[in-house]
Design a protein around this motif. Sequence first.
Motif, PDB file in Angstrom:
ATOM      1  N   LEU A  20     -28.764 -20.365  20.519  1.00 44.96           N
ATOM      2  CA  LEU A  20     -29.931 -21.772  21.400  1.00 44.96           C
ATOM      3  C   LEU A  20     -28.210 -22.855  20.402  1.00 44.96           C
ATOM      4  N   VAL A  21     -28.549 -23.182  19.098  1.00 40.28           N
ATOM      5  CA  VAL A  21     -28.086 -23.726  18.180  1.00 40.28           C
ATOM      6  C   VAL A  21     -26.238 -23.889  18.830  1.00 40.28           C
ATOM      7  N   ILE A  22     -25.282 -22.490  19.240  1.00 36.80           N
ATOM      8  CA  ILE A  22     -24.155 -23.113  19.466  1.00 36.80           C
ATOM      9  C   ILE A  22     -24.142 -23.625  20.886  1.00 36.80           C
ATOM     10  N   ALA A  23     -26.069 -22.753  22.275  1.00 34.78           N
ATOM     11  CA  ALA A  23     -25.454 -23.511  23.077  1.00 34.78           C
ATOM     12  C   ALA A  23     -25.780 -24.825  23.652  1.00 34.78           C
ATOM     13  N   LEU A  24     -26.730 -25.252  22.333  1.00 36.90           N
ATOM     14  CA  LEU A  24     -27.543 -26.954  22.703  1.00 36.90           C
ATOM     15  C   LEU A  24     -26.277 -27.490  21.990  1.00 36.90           C
ATOM     16  N   LEU A  25     -24.744 -27.205  20.939  1.00 40.22           N
ATOM     17  CA  LEU A  25     -24.433 -28.491  20.409  1.00 40.22           C
ATOM     18  C   LEU A  25     -22.872 -28.222  21.448  1.00 40.22           C
ATOM     19  N   ALA A  26     -23.112 -27.301  22.689  1.00 38.92           N
ATOM     20  CA  ALA A  26     -22.005 -27.301  23.474  1.00 38.92           C
ATOM     21  C   ALA A  26     -22.389 -28.569  25.210  1.00 38.92           C
ATOM     22  N   ALA A  42     -25.087 -23.604   6.874  1.00 43.29           N
ATOM     23  CA  ALA A  42     -24.709 -23.119   8.525  1.00 43.29           C
ATOM     24  C   ALA A  42     -23.994 -21.919   8.501  1.00 43.29           C
ATOM     25  N   PRO A  43     -23.430 -20.979   9.453  1.00 41.16           N
ATOM     26  CA  PRO A  43     -22.290 -20.354   9.587  1.00 41.16           C
ATOM     27  C   PRO A  43     -20.850 -20.815   9.064  1.00 41.16           C
ATOM     28  N   ASP A  44     -20.658 -19.920   8.968  1.00 43.63           N
ATOM     29  CA  ASP A  44     -19.400 -20.727   8.703  1.00 43.63           C
ATOM     30  C   ASP A  44     -18.197 -21.642  10.204  1.00 43.63           C
ATOM     31  N   SER A  45     -18.657 -20.550  11.343  1.00 38.36           N
ATOM     32  CA  SER A  45     -18.153 -21.278  12.442  1.00 38.36           C
ATOM     33  C   SER A  45     -18.666 -23.048  12.784  1.00 38.36           C
ATOM     34  N   LEU A  46     -19.697 -23.141  12.080  1.00 28.51           N
ATOM     35  CA  LEU A  46     -20.484 -24.154  12.945  1.00 28.51           C
ATOM     36  C   LEU A  46     -20.400 -25.051  11.809  1.00 28.51           C
ATOM     37  N   GLN A  47     -19.979 -24.576  10.318  1.00 28.70           N
ATOM     38  CA  GLN A  47     -20.486 -25.879   8.887  1.00 28.70           C
ATOM     39  C   GLN A  47     -19.570 -27.079   8.979  1.00 28.70           C
ATOM     40  N   HIS A  48     -18.808 -27.529  10.172  1.00 29.56           N
ATOM     41  CA  HIS A  48     -18.379 -28.842  10.213  1.00 29.56           C
ATOM     42  C   HIS A  48     -18.635 -29.761  11.743  1.00 29.56           C
ATOM     43  N   HIS A  49     -19.622 -29.122  11.616  1.00 30.54           N
ATOM     44  CA  HIS A  49     -19.656 -29.944  13.290  1.00 30.54           C
ATOM     45  C   HIS A  49     -20.563 -30.521  13.187  1.00 30.54           C
ATOM     46  N   PRO A  50     -20.124 -31.846  14.124  1.00 35.31           N
ATOM     47  CA  PRO A  50     -20.128 -32.956  13.917  1.00 35.31           C
ATOM     48  C   PRO A  50     -21.518 -33.605  14.144  1.00 35.31           C
ATOM     49  N   LYS A  51     -22.137 -33.107  15.533  1.00 35.22           N
ATOM     50  CA  LYS A  51     -23.744 -33.152  15.603  1.00 35.22           C
ATOM     51  C   LYS A  51     -24.327 -32.073  15.375  1.00 35.22           C
ATOM     52  N   LEU A  52     -23.792 -31.073  14.473  1.00 37.34           N
ATOM     53  CA  LEU A  52     -25.447 -30.589  14.033  1.00 37.34           C
ATOM     54  C   LEU A  52     -25.692 -30.972  12.384  1.00 37.34           C
ATOM     55  N   VAL A  53     -27.399 -30.315  11.979  1.00 42.02           N
ATOM     56  CA  VAL A  53     -27.319 -31.159  10.829  1.00 42.02           C
ATOM     57  C   VAL A  53     -28.301 -30.068  10.229  1.00 42.02           C
ATOM     58  N   TRP A  54     -27.765 -29.301   9.525  1.00 41.82           N
ATOM     59  CA  TRP A  54     -27.957 -27.698   8.797  1.00 41.82           C
ATOM     60  C   TRP A  54     -29.689 -28.176   7.725  1.00 41.82           C
ATOM     61  N   LEU A  55     -30.909 -28.050   7.708  1.00 35.54           N
ATOM     62  CA  LEU A  55     -31.340 -27.819   7.380  1.00 35.54           C
ATOM     63  C   LEU A  55     -31.973 -26.608   6.953  1.00 35.54           C
ATOM     64  N   CYS A  56     -32.448 -26.874   5.413  1.00 32.42           N
ATOM     65  CA  CYS A  56     -32.867 -25.371   4.461  1.00 32.42           C
ATOM     66  C   CYS A  56     -34.727 -25.437   5.038  1.00 32.42           C
ATOM     67  N   CYS A  57     -35.213 -24.433   4.865  1.00 34.63           N
ATOM     68  CA  CYS A  57     -36.573 -24.425   5.065  1.00 34.63           C
ATOM     69  C   CYS A  57     -37.351 -23.339   4.560  1.00 34.63           C
ATOM     70  N   ASP A  58     -38.508 -23.473   3.370  1.00 33.43           N
ATOM     71  CA  ASP A  58     -38.620 -21.948   3.542  1.00 33.43           C
ATOM     72  C   ASP A  58     -40.472 -21.953   3.826  1.00 33.43           C
ATOM     73  N   TYR A  59     -40.595 -22.661   5.024  1.00 34.10           N
ATOM     74  CA  TYR A  59     -41.579 -21.942   6.395  1.00 34.10           C
ATOM     75  C   TYR A  59     -43.084 -22.630   5.326  1.00 34.10           C
ATOM     76  N   THR A  60     -43.135 -22.716   4.091  1.00 31.99           N
ATOM     77  CA  THR A  60     -44.356 -23.212   3.304  1.00 31.99           C
ATOM     78  C   THR A  60     -44.358 -24.112   4.382  1.00 31.99           C
ATOM     79  N   GLU A  61     -45.827 -24.733   4.595  1.00 29.42           N
ATOM     80  CA  GLU A  61     -46.160 -26.031   5.072  1.00 29.42           C
ATOM     81  C   GLU A  61     -45.248 -27.348   5.079  1.00 29.42           C
ATOM     82  N   GLU A  62     -45.699 -27.105   3.052  1.00 33.07           N
ATOM     83  CA  GLU A  62     -44.839 -28.463   2.476  1.00 33.07           C
ATOM     84  C   GLU A  62     -43.434 -28.389   2.781  1.00 33.07           C
TER      85      GLU A  62
END
Length: 245
Positions: A20-26, A42-62
């Motif tokens: 989905l990320v790849i399709a939405l970037l395209a 982000a996966p290597d192939s996407l790391q420098h994509h200008p439209k992508l903001v990669w955010l890390c989360c452990d899925y606690t509410e905080e």
Amino acid sequence: MSPQSDALVAGASGGIGRALVIALLADPSIHRVFAVSRSSIAPDSLQHHPKLVWLCCDYTEESMLQVVEQVQSYRPTILRVAICHGILHGDKLAPEKRLEDINADSLQAVFAVNAIIPVLWLKVLRKLLNGAEHCKVAVLSARVGSIGDNHLGGWYAYRASKAALNMFLKTASIEYSRRSANVKLISFHPGTTDTPLSKPFQSSVAAHKLFTAEFVATKLIEHMTAAEVDGQLAFIDWDGQTIDW
Ligand SMILES: NC(=O)c1ccc[n+]([C@@H]2O[C@H](COP(=O)([O-])OP(=O)(O)OC[C@H]3O[C@@H](n4cnc5c(N)ncnc54)[C@H](OP(=O)(O)O)[C@@H]3O)[C@@H](O)[C@H]2O)c1
């Protein structure tokens, strides 16, 4: 869609999430894609994509609230959201074949990922999605979560967690229709898709019924675009067909 249309994918490192990320970037109508994952990069192939903001989360509410704050700092107009979390098996986890296989720890682990994390996203994202423009939110569910369609039994935790997810979504759709009427919620069954989640169960699936994640991502984006914002929860499959509750 507005010239500044942004998208958010939660669970962006999974098979369907990544597709989905790849399709939405395209997609030229999407300005920026916020991708949220337990993975810090982000996966290597996407790391420098200008439209992508990669955010890390452990899925606690905080941690989810921190993601929302980070996203807000871009002043986005989020019109597409896909929530892709799901587990079926794992190191100490296998779908139950009979009652004797049921285990409280496994039930809790499966419910946490399949039902609780998605509804927490609906809680923390609501204000971010509130706006004048139509916003489509798809949550990855599964046909086996349908009570009416359960003819085979088994898979207690997965089935029940997806049924619980659907009830969370139905209840949230009523509240969203009152408080954020611009948002359409979709509970989506992708069909059996070639990802790590389905790997151990693919041998019983006919080749033409095993979809690629890319195909499923394209179908979901089409259905999100076509969906009417009507205050109702849709429960549909990859082909756009309505699934029995
Ligand atoms: N593949 C199929 O045949 C199939 C069929 C019906 C329904 N579905 C549904 O489709 C969705 C996507 O599945 P997939 O096939 O892409 O599976 P996958 O490749 O195994 O991806 C797993 C997804 O779940 C998230 N996840 C895994 N463990 C988690 C945990 N402990 N806490 C929070 N998130 C966790 C991952 O997010 P991160 O990015 O953070 O790793 C990722 O988005 C799921 O809801 C699944 O139930 C799949």
